[in-house]
Design a protein around this motif. Structure first.
Motif, mmCIF file in Angstrom:
data_model
loop_
_atom_site.group_PDB
_atom_site.id
_atom_site.type_symbol
_atom_site.label_atom_id
_atom_site.label_comp_id
_atom_site.label_asym_id
_atom_site.label_seq_id
_atom_site.Cartn_x
_atom_site.Cartn_y
_atom_site.Cartn_z
ATOM 1 N N THR A 34 -54.111 0.359 -36.397
ATOM 2 C CA THR A 34 -52.913 0.643 -37.053
ATOM 3 C C THR A 34 -52.578 -0.754 -38.269
ATOM 4 O OG1 THR A 34 -51.656 -1.145 -35.867
ATOM 5 C CG2 THR A 34 -51.001 1.067 -35.042
ATOM 6 N N ASP A 35 -51.890 -0.749 -39.080
ATOM 7 C CA ASP A 35 -51.418 -1.627 -40.421
ATOM 8 C C ASP A 35 -51.175 -3.015 -39.080
ATOM 9 O OD1 ASP A 35 -51.961 0.440 -42.004
ATOM 10 O OD2 ASP A 35 -49.589 0.462 -42.528
ATOM 11 N N ARG A 36 -50.995 -2.976 -38.345
ATOM 12 C CA ARG A 36 -50.552 -4.208 -38.163
ATOM 13 C C ARG A 36 -51.912 -4.593 -37.024
ATOM 14 N NH1 ARG A 36 -46.468 -4.740 -33.505
ATOM 15 N NH2 ARG A 36 -45.198 -3.071 -35.547
ATOM 16 N N GLU A 37 -52.607 -4.169 -36.489
ATOM 17 C CA GLU A 37 -54.112 -4.226 -36.416
ATOM 18 C C GLU A 37 -55.116 -4.999 -37.363
ATOM 19 O OE1 GLU A 37 -54.349 -2.134 -32.212
ATOM 20 O OE2 GLU A 37 -55.205 -0.789 -33.653
ATOM 21 N N ILE A 38 -55.014 -4.292 -38.481
ATOM 22 C CA ILE A 38 -55.980 -4.143 -39.600
ATOM 23 C C ILE A 38 -55.257 -5.999 -39.967
ATOM 24 C CG2 ILE A 38 -56.362 -3.702 -42.000
ATOM 25 C CD1 ILE A 38 -57.718 -2.136 -39.845
ATOM 26 N N ALA A 39 -54.059 -6.050 -40.114
ATOM 27 C CA ALA A 39 -53.593 -7.630 -40.709
ATOM 28 C C ALA A 39 -54.201 -8.312 -39.661
ATOM 29 C CB ALA A 39 -52.115 -7.288 -40.452
ATOM 30 N N GLU A 40 -53.842 -8.122 -38.414
ATOM 31 C CA GLU A 40 -54.455 -9.122 -37.138
ATOM 32 C C GLU A 40 -56.444 -9.506 -37.777
ATOM 33 O OE1 GLU A 40 -55.371 -9.950 -32.730
ATOM 34 O OE2 GLU A 40 -53.442 -8.414 -32.970
ATOM 35 N N LEU A 41 -57.112 -8.368 -37.564
ATOM 36 C CA LEU A 41 -58.315 -7.973 -37.885
ATOM 37 C C LEU A 41 -58.072 -9.134 -39.197
ATOM 38 C CD1 LEU A 41 -61.665 -7.640 -36.421
ATOM 39 C CD2 LEU A 41 -61.267 -5.479 -38.295
ATOM 40 N N GLU A 43 -56.842 -11.107 -40.852
ATOM 41 C CA GLU A 43 -56.752 -12.639 -40.669
ATOM 42 C C GLU A 43 -57.792 -12.993 -39.711
ATOM 43 O OE1 GLU A 43 -53.550 -15.449 -37.786
ATOM 44 O OE2 GLU A 43 -53.168 -13.606 -39.181
ATOM 45 N N TYR A 44 -58.155 -13.396 -39.049
ATOM 46 C CA TYR A 44 -59.518 -13.409 -38.353
ATOM 47 C C TYR A 44 -60.498 -13.537 -39.286
ATOM 48 C CZ TYR A 44 -57.829 -12.421 -33.730
ATOM 49 O OH TYR A 44 -57.425 -12.575 -32.617
ATOM 50 N N PHE A 45 -61.364 -12.665 -40.102
ATOM 51 C CA PHE A 45 -62.257 -12.586 -41.185
ATOM 52 C C PHE A 45 -61.868 -13.720 -42.066
ATOM 53 C CE2 PHE A 45 -63.517 -8.272 -40.742
ATOM 54 C CZ PHE A 45 -64.506 -8.248 -39.967
ATOM 55 N N ASP A 46 -60.238 -14.045 -42.771
ATOM 56 C CA ASP A 46 -60.160 -14.971 -43.378
ATOM 57 C C ASP A 46 -60.805 -16.587 -43.001
ATOM 58 O OD1 ASP A 46 -59.361 -12.976 -45.488
ATOM 59 O OD2 ASP A 46 -57.000 -13.145 -45.155
ATOM 60 N N GLN A 47 -60.423 -16.549 -41.459
ATOM 61 C CA GLN A 47 -60.361 -17.636 -40.867
ATOM 62 C C GLN A 47 -61.540 -18.408 -40.376
ATOM 63 O OE1 GLN A 47 -58.733 -17.761 -36.430
ATOM 64 N NE2 GLN A 47 -56.605 -17.208 -37.311
ATOM 65 N N ASN A 48 -62.806 -17.080 -40.626
ATOM 66 C CA ASN A 48 -63.829 -17.397 -40.737
ATOM 67 C C ASN A 48 -64.929 -17.749 -42.306
ATOM 68 O OD1 ASN A 48 -64.521 -17.503 -37.870
ATOM 69 N ND2 ASN A 48 -66.098 -15.496 -37.892
ATOM 70 N N TYR A 49 -64.023 -17.405 -42.628
ATOM 71 C CA TYR A 49 -64.307 -17.406 -44.446
ATOM 72 C C TYR A 49 -64.274 -18.490 -44.615
ATOM 73 C CZ TYR A 49 -64.659 -17.214 -49.780
ATOM 74 O OH TYR A 49 -64.803 -17.616 -50.592
ATOM 75 N N SER A 50 -63.182 -18.901 -44.525
ATOM 76 C CA SER A 50 -62.482 -20.827 -44.213
ATOM 77 C C SER A 50 -63.772 -21.537 -43.684
ATOM 78 C CB SER A 50 -60.594 -20.743 -43.707
ATOM 79 O OG SER A 50 -60.652 -22.308 -44.002
ATOM 80 N N THR A 51 -63.636 -21.493 -42.273
ATOM 81 C CA THR A 51 -64.074 -22.507 -41.033
ATOM 82 C C THR A 51 -66.313 -22.176 -41.891
ATOM 83 O OG1 THR A 51 -62.741 -21.572 -39.565
ATOM 84 C CG2 THR A 51 -65.586 -22.622 -39.090
ATOM 85 N N ASP A 52 -66.601 -21.313 -42.332
ATOM 86 C CA ASP A 52 -67.713 -21.150 -43.011
ATOM 87 C C ASP A 52 -68.203 -21.826 -43.984
ATOM 88 O OD1 ASP A 52 -69.962 -19.793 -42.699
ATOM 89 O OD2 ASP A 52 -70.077 -18.167 -44.707
#
Length: 112
Positions: A34-41, A43-52
């Motif tokens: 769903t759109d909501r699940e994609i937004a959550e996924l 967010e995880y990718f964005d978190q890892n980009y920042s952490t990287d």
């Protein structure tokens, strides 16, 4: 409230890309979300980009070993969440691919 409709998405782990176009770029996994699940996924990718990026700058401090590094721990934890979510939303082929990687504990695979 109406149930959200799931759509097909193609995920590239290395690039942190989520696309609805199968031919847009190389992809690793196909999911239905769903759109909501994609937004959550996303967010995880964005978190890892920042952490990287944090880990990149920290890498210039040679006396901190990998296993004492909070940024690497956070990155690894978020990657596990990404794989768990892709497994949960994936088709049979995606689930088989992730199982073959041997990265998810057996109890996480069965909590679909």
């Amino acid at each position: 409230m109406a149930e959200e409709r799931k759509k097909t998405y193609y995920i590239s782990i290395a690039h942190g890309e989520i696309s609805q176009l199968k031919t847009a770029s190389p992809w690793d996994f196909q999911i239905e979300a769903t759109d909501r699940e994609i937004a959550e996924l996303r967010e995880y990718f964005d978190q890892n980009y920042s952490t990287d990026w944090q880990a990149f700058w920290r890498a210039h401090v040679p006396y901190v070993q990998y296993h004492y590094d909070r940024e690497n721990d956070a990155y690894d934890e978020t990657m596990m969440k990404i794989y768990e979510m892709i497994y949960r939303l994936g088709n049979d082929e995606t689930k088989a691919q992730i199982r073959s990687l041997g990265i998810l504990p057996d109890d996480r695979e069965t909590n679909e």
